[in-house]
Write an enzyme that holds these catalytic residues in place. Sequence first.
Site, PDB file in Angstrom:
ATOM      1  CG  ASN A  31      84.706 -73.527 -46.332  1.00  0.00           C
ATOM      2  OD1 ASN A  31      84.454 -74.014 -45.221  1.00  0.00           O
ATOM      3  ND2 ASN A  31      85.923 -73.609 -46.869  1.00  0.00           N
ATOM      4  CB  ALA A  33      84.272 -77.570 -44.073  1.00  0.00           C
ATOM      5  CD  GLU A  34      86.831 -71.808 -43.901  1.00  0.00           C
ATOM      6  OE1 GLU A  34      88.023 -71.781 -44.227  1.00  0.00           O
ATOM      7  OE2 GLU A  34      85.990 -70.984 -44.320  1.00  0.00           O
ATOM      8  CG  ASP A  57      92.680 -66.944 -51.541  1.00  0.00           C
ATOM      9  OD1 ASP A  57      92.229 -67.022 -50.386  1.00  0.00           O
ATOM     10  OD2 ASP A  57      93.760 -67.442 -51.892  1.00  0.00           O
TER      11      ASP A  57
END
Length: 302
Positions: free
Chosen positions: A188, A190-191, A256
Amino acid sequence: MAAARVLVVGDAMLDRYWFGAVERISPEAPVPVVRVNREEERLGGAANVALNVKALGAQATLLTAVGDDEPARVLRRLLEREGIASLLGSDPKLYTTVKLRVIGRSQQLIRIDFENQPEHEVLTQMLADYERVLPAHDAVLFSDYGKGGLTHIPRMIELARRAGKPVLVDPKGSDYRSYAGADLVTPNRAELALLIGGWTGEEQLQERVQALRQELGLQAVLLTRSEEGMTLYDIAGTATVPAQAREVFDVTGAGDTVIAAMATLLACGMTARDAMPIANRAGGLVVGKFGTASVSYDELFG
């Protein structure tokens, strides 16, 4: 879809929910008092990914390590109930991760995590099991929650690539070198920022992601962008799909669902570009549900 077989490897956990009424503030501290009247237990982490694969109508096998404790026994029971094949390595030094959420007035008041960091690579001892079941599956999905289960997975990726299986990774942390050679990673925003730093525009973002993809030998990077939809970066360039317009109730486990849908569709022989809009729709559906949830075949294609 029913013939597709996905092997899910990663950090499984148990999600617990305590629901109750909030009618007063504690005299001991300025916190609400929750009178618990209902409890729920759900598959979490990699187990929830496997559940999402199963809900879409495909066959799922979960390979993970758990502790020798009560949460592990609950996980086994839930997996059996859902018809998910599982290879659960038992490690007495490992505490099965539990996420306890206390809910009052339809709001999450607090989350309490029960876990420990393993002193060793807990899935290394399951490599023989992995090699044994790998040929019977059409795609491999690594679900990394940063709990120590997937510290060293290059060998598993190498074996899957050698067997011609698509490899997908839901990543964690700021070092993706252990994911080198994967077909698809799904960070995502932020990752991704942890990995490549911030970006000032789409051109800079594309340059940095493509550099990362080439450095690690990744076939594609799928960036999930919340209200901005998703962007796929591959050798052909980029492709973006807008977010599905709907009310967001809970984003828990949305990643997920997205990667489970991608893995299932790639296991059916679809390309990542063709699968992305369908996975995007699945993510849009699941955020309208409470807690860790899944999307069925009928919901997605009905």
